[in-house]
Design a protein around this motif. Structure first.
Motif, mmCIF file in Angstrom:
data_model
loop_
_atom_site.group_PDB
_atom_site.id
_atom_site.type_symbol
_atom_site.label_atom_id
_atom_site.label_comp_id
_atom_site.label_asym_id
_atom_site.label_seq_id
_atom_site.Cartn_x
_atom_site.Cartn_y
_atom_site.Cartn_z
ATOM 1 N N LEU A 137 -2.377 1.681 6.366
ATOM 2 C CA LEU A 137 -1.945 0.522 7.156
ATOM 3 C C LEU A 137 -0.971 -0.350 6.362
ATOM 4 O O LEU A 137 -0.046 -0.939 6.945
ATOM 5 N N CYS A 138 -1.124 -0.416 5.055
ATOM 6 C CA CYS A 138 -0.144 -1.138 4.225
ATOM 7 C C CYS A 138 1.211 -0.427 4.259
ATOM 8 O O CYS A 138 2.263 -1.083 4.347
ATOM 9 N N LEU A 139 1.193 0.885 4.197
ATOM 10 C CA LEU A 139 2.437 1.658 4.298
ATOM 11 C C LEU A 139 3.105 1.415 5.645
ATOM 12 O O LEU A 139 4.328 1.231 5.718
ATOM 13 N N PHE A 140 2.323 1.401 6.698
ATOM 14 C CA PHE A 140 2.840 1.107 8.044
ATOM 15 C C PHE A 140 3.584 -0.224 8.062
ATOM 16 O O PHE A 140 4.717 -0.312 8.521
ATOM 17 N N ALA A 141 2.960 -1.266 7.552
ATOM 18 C CA ALA A 141 3.582 -2.595 7.562
ATOM 19 C C ALA A 141 4.859 -2.604 6.725
ATOM 20 O O ALA A 141 5.876 -3.181 7.136
ATOM 21 N N TYR A 142 4.831 -1.951 5.590
ATOM 22 C CA TYR A 142 6.017 -1.897 4.738
ATOM 23 C C TYR A 142 7.171 -1.180 5.441
ATOM 24 O O TYR A 142 8.313 -1.656 5.425
ATOM 25 N N LEU A 143 6.888 -0.052 6.041
ATOM 26 C CA LEU A 143 7.946 0.721 6.694
ATOM 27 C C LEU A 143 8.642 -0.088 7.788
ATOM 28 O O LEU A 143 9.865 0.012 7.940
ATOM 29 N N LEU A 144 7.903 -0.879 8.532
ATOM 30 C CA LEU A 144 8.546 -1.678 9.588
ATOM 31 C C LEU A 144 9.526 -2.699 9.019
ATOM 32 O O LEU A 144 10.481 -3.081 9.688
#
Length: 107
Positions: free
Chosen positions: A40-47
């Motif tokens: 979920l941290c990766l998800f937020a970063y990618l956006l």
């Protein structure tokens, strides 16, 4: 490039949420939370990598890609093939996401 970022973000979000699902709904080890939170941290970063003037438009356009990815997950991970209504719905969502992200706006 934007669609690749969105697809990566969607897969990270779905994987993160699925890890929580496994822990809570399938009564598995709390260790599932570790990859879930990281995903979920990766998800937020990618956006944050999407070039857009406003975060709200980035998130709104991402919604269409998320829907596509969720249906792919349904098929791949859960073994349920999307039907014609799923395909029609995701096509409409992708058109809408494209309009939100790339529609002409006054300067």
């Amino acid at each position: 490039m934007v669609y690749l970022i969105y697809i990566g973000a969607a897969l990270a979000e779905i994987a993160g949420c699925y890890a929580f699902w496994i822990w809570l709904r399938l009564d598995r080890s709390p260790l599932w939370l570790i990859p879930g939170v990281l995903s979920l941290c990766l998800f937020a970063y990618l956006l944050t990598l999407v070039e857009a003037e406003h975060a709200g438009r980035t998130y709104a356009a991402y919604g269409g890609i998320y829907i596509l990815s969720a249906l792919a997950w349904l098929w791949w991970a859960e073994g349920v093939r999307p039907d014609r209504w799923d395909i029609t719905g995701v096509a409409i969502c992708l058109i809408g996401a494209s309009i939100i992200l790339w529609g002409p706006r006054p300067a």
